[in-house]
Design an enzyme around this catalytic site. Sequence first.
Site, mmCIF file in Angstrom:
data_model
loop_
_atom_site.group_PDB
_atom_site.id
_atom_site.type_symbol
_atom_site.label_atom_id
_atom_site.label_comp_id
_atom_site.label_asym_id
_atom_site.label_seq_id
_atom_site.Cartn_x
_atom_site.Cartn_y
_atom_site.Cartn_z
ATOM 1 N N HIS A 91 8.984 8.714 -2.866
ATOM 2 C CA HIS A 91 7.527 8.696 -2.667
ATOM 3 C C HIS A 91 6.871 9.953 -3.230
ATOM 4 O O HIS A 91 7.538 10.959 -3.499
ATOM 5 C CB HIS A 91 7.189 8.600 -1.173
ATOM 6 C CG HIS A 91 7.301 7.210 -0.618
ATOM 7 N ND1 HIS A 91 8.503 6.666 -0.240
ATOM 8 C CD2 HIS A 91 6.357 6.260 -0.376
ATOM 9 C CE1 HIS A 91 8.288 5.433 0.222
ATOM 10 N NE2 HIS A 91 7.008 5.163 0.141
ATOM 11 N N LYS B 250 3.166 12.401 1.093
ATOM 12 C CA LYS B 250 3.461 11.462 2.176
ATOM 13 C C LYS B 250 3.770 12.221 3.456
ATOM 14 O O LYS B 250 4.505 13.212 3.446
ATOM 15 C CB LYS B 250 4.650 10.572 1.787
ATOM 16 C CG LYS B 250 5.012 9.565 2.856
ATOM 17 C CD LYS B 250 5.961 8.488 2.349
ATOM 18 C CE LYS B 250 6.444 7.585 3.468
ATOM 19 N NZ LYS B 250 5.366 7.012 4.283
HETATM 20 N N1 LIG Z 1 2.260 -0.525 5.108
HETATM 21 C C1 LIG Z 1 1.981 -0.193 3.856
HETATM 22 O O1 LIG Z 1 2.109 -1.009 2.919
HETATM 23 C C2 LIG Z 1 1.508 1.185 3.547
HETATM 24 C C3 LIG Z 1 1.469 2.103 4.549
HETATM 25 N N2 LIG Z 1 1.029 3.364 4.311
HETATM 26 C C4 LIG Z 1 0.944 4.231 5.469
HETATM 27 O O2 LIG Z 1 -0.427 4.364 5.808
HETATM 28 C C5 LIG Z 1 -0.650 5.655 6.415
HETATM 29 C C6 LIG Z 1 -1.736 6.388 5.640
HETATM 30 O O3 LIG Z 1 -1.228 6.715 4.360
HETATM 31 P P1 LIG Z 1 -2.140 7.473 3.288
HETATM 32 O O4 LIG Z 1 -3.404 6.701 3.048
HETATM 33 O O5 LIG Z 1 -1.277 7.796 2.145
HETATM 34 O O6 LIG Z 1 -2.491 8.810 4.094
HETATM 35 P P2 LIG Z 1 -3.807 9.721 3.975
HETATM 36 O O7 LIG Z 1 -3.478 11.018 4.623
HETATM 37 O O8 LIG Z 1 -4.314 9.707 2.576
HETATM 38 O O9 LIG Z 1 -4.871 8.922 4.866
HETATM 39 C C7 LIG Z 1 -4.898 8.890 6.256
HETATM 40 C C8 LIG Z 1 -6.365 8.959 6.651
HETATM 41 O O10 LIG Z 1 -6.493 8.693 8.043
HETATM 42 C C9 LIG Z 1 -7.470 9.593 8.560
HETATM 43 N N3 LIG Z 1 -7.324 9.703 10.002
HETATM 44 C C10 LIG Z 1 -6.477 10.459 10.728
HETATM 45 N N4 LIG Z 1 -6.648 10.228 12.039
HETATM 46 C C11 LIG Z 1 -7.633 9.301 12.136
HETATM 47 C C12 LIG Z 1 -8.262 8.657 13.228
HETATM 48 N N5 LIG Z 1 -7.915 8.921 14.489
HETATM 49 N N6 LIG Z 1 -9.227 7.749 12.963
HETATM 50 C C13 LIG Z 1 -9.615 7.471 11.707
HETATM 51 N N7 LIG Z 1 -9.059 8.066 10.616
HETATM 52 C C14 LIG Z 1 -8.065 8.961 10.849
HETATM 53 C C15 LIG Z 1 -7.180 10.882 7.814
HETATM 54 O O11 LIG Z 1 -8.264 11.773 7.911
HETATM 55 P P3 LIG Z 1 -7.995 13.373 7.707
HETATM 56 O O12 LIG Z 1 -7.621 13.500 6.268
HETATM 57 O O13 LIG Z 1 -9.300 13.969 8.093
HETATM 58 O O14 LIG Z 1 -6.858 13.732 8.613
HETATM 59 C C16 LIG Z 1 -6.978 10.348 6.392
HETATM 60 O O15 LIG Z 1 -8.209 10.170 5.703
HETATM 61 C C17 LIG Z 1 0.727 6.352 6.407
HETATM 62 O O16 LIG Z 1 1.381 6.127 7.625
HETATM 63 C C18 LIG Z 1 1.453 5.637 5.273
HETATM 64 O O17 LIG Z 1 2.841 5.712 5.383
HETATM 65 C C19 LIG Z 1 0.628 3.770 3.075
HETATM 66 C C20 LIG Z 1 0.685 2.899 2.020
HETATM 67 C C21 LIG Z 1 1.140 1.530 2.178
HETATM 68 O O1 LIG Z 2 2.957 6.675 2.603
HETATM 69 C C1 LIG Z 2 3.050 5.834 1.683
HETATM 70 O O2 LIG Z 2 2.640 6.037 0.533
HETATM 71 C C2 LIG Z 2 3.707 4.547 2.005
HETATM 72 N N1 LIG Z 2 4.070 4.330 3.236
HETATM 73 C C3 LIG Z 2 4.710 3.159 3.726
HETATM 74 C C4 LIG Z 2 6.111 3.505 4.215
HETATM 75 O O3 LIG Z 2 6.311 4.581 4.797
HETATM 76 O O4 LIG Z 2 7.005 2.661 4.061
HETATM 77 C C5 LIG Z 2 4.682 2.022 2.724
HETATM 78 C C6 LIG Z 2 4.863 2.449 1.295
HETATM 79 O O5 LIG Z 2 6.170 2.892 1.122
HETATM 80 C C7 LIG Z 2 3.871 3.545 0.933
#
Ligand SMILES: NC(=O)C1=CN([C@@H]2O[C@H](COP(=O)(O)OP(=O)(O)OC[C@H]3O[C@@H](n4cnc5c(N)ncnc54)[C@H](OP(=O)(O)O)[C@@H]3O)[C@@H](O)[C@H]2O)C=CC1
Ligand SMILES: O=C(O)C1=N[C@H](C(=O)O)C[C@H](O)C1
Length: 250
Positions: free
Chosen positions: A135, A139
């Site tokens: 990744h 992350k």
């Molecule tokens: N299932 C899937 O297919 C995928 C899952 N993911 C997962 O999604 C999650 C987010 O990933 P990613 O977008 O890369 O992370 P980021 O850090 O880019 O985004 C997370 C966001 O959530 C915000 N946040 C934190 N706490 C809160 C809250 N209580 N309420 C509202 N917003 C909040 C953060 O704000 P701030 O920056 O101010 O802290 C930030 O903007 C991770 O767990 C990742 O592993 C990611 C990609 C695909």
């Molecule tokens: O944080 C990410 O980017 C992603 N998170 C998810 C995971 O932890 O499996 C899904 C994907 O791999 C992207």
Amino acid sequence: MSKLRVAVLGARGRIGSEAVRAVEAAEDMELVGALGRGDRLESLVDAGAQVVVELTTPASVMGNLDFCVRHGIHAVVGTTGWTDERLGQLSTSLDASPETGVLIAPNFSIGAVLTMMFARQAARYFESAEVVELHHPNKADAPSGTAVRTARLIAEARTEAGCAPQPDATLTALDGARGADVDGVPVHSVRLRGLLAHQEVLFGGEGETLTIRHDSLHHSSFMPGVLLGVRRVVSAPGLTVGLENFLDLG
Ligand SMILES: NC(=O)C1=CN([C@@H]2O[C@H](COP(=O)(O)OP(=O)(O)OC[C@H]3O[C@@H](n4cnc5c(N)ncnc54)[C@H](OP(=O)(O)O)[C@@H]3O)[C@@H](O)[C@H]2O)C=CC1
Ligand SMILES: O=C(O)C1=N[C@H](C(=O)O)C[C@H](O)C1
């Protein structure tokens, strides 16, 4: 037909901002909320949100889901950090709101879901299995939720088939050299600038290996799964783990 009223939590994040665009572009959905850290969850109720897409952090997700379930708002969750204990806690809160549906999707991309299904299918036929996830370096967690789920599916399939523990006679000279042990399956995490989300599942048997590899090259790869989850979760009360439950995989 009336549009589904959808809100995104984590709307300014990497995947959350992509989800905001995808919901806005979906003809059968209306974006009624795009919340970041510090925004009031009560605004979801005021806006009449029917479904929340939860894409925040492992530290925030439980509190957000508790609010949604208590207010009868369905949730599609991509956020990672799911343990058996957390899933049990969520199931218990859903018992008190039996019409509400929550989908936990370790990965929304179709290729990643198929990778997990193929890995589960292959698991019983090989002596050895290891997972390597790769990744971007921003992350938040390791190993990835997808890798943990993949390893668990492999382990379950091997147990069901009565497989012996994996052969490994290595004496490790450094902690971590063999990765993390997830139910007997080694999981290795790479964090590298330039990458997005990738996974290899390696199987080994007598005189042969099988490698299943998946690459997400852009956050758009997750969006068809997010939208499918939103459309299906409203008629799937209770807890669903894995997008495969909403796909027709034959
Ligand atoms: N299932 C899937 O297919 C995928 C899952 N993911 C997962 O999604 C999650 C987010 O990933 P990613 O977008 O890369 O992370 P980021 O850090 O880019 O985004 C997370 C966001 O959530 C915000 N946040 C934190 N706490 C809160 C809250 N209580 N309420 C509202 N917003 C909040 C953060 O704000 P701030 O920056 O101010 O802290 C930030 O903007 C991770 O767990 C990742 O592993 C990611 C990609 C695909
Ligand atoms: O944080 C990410 O980017 C992603 N998170 C998810 C995971 O932890 O499996 C899904 C994907 O791999 C992207």
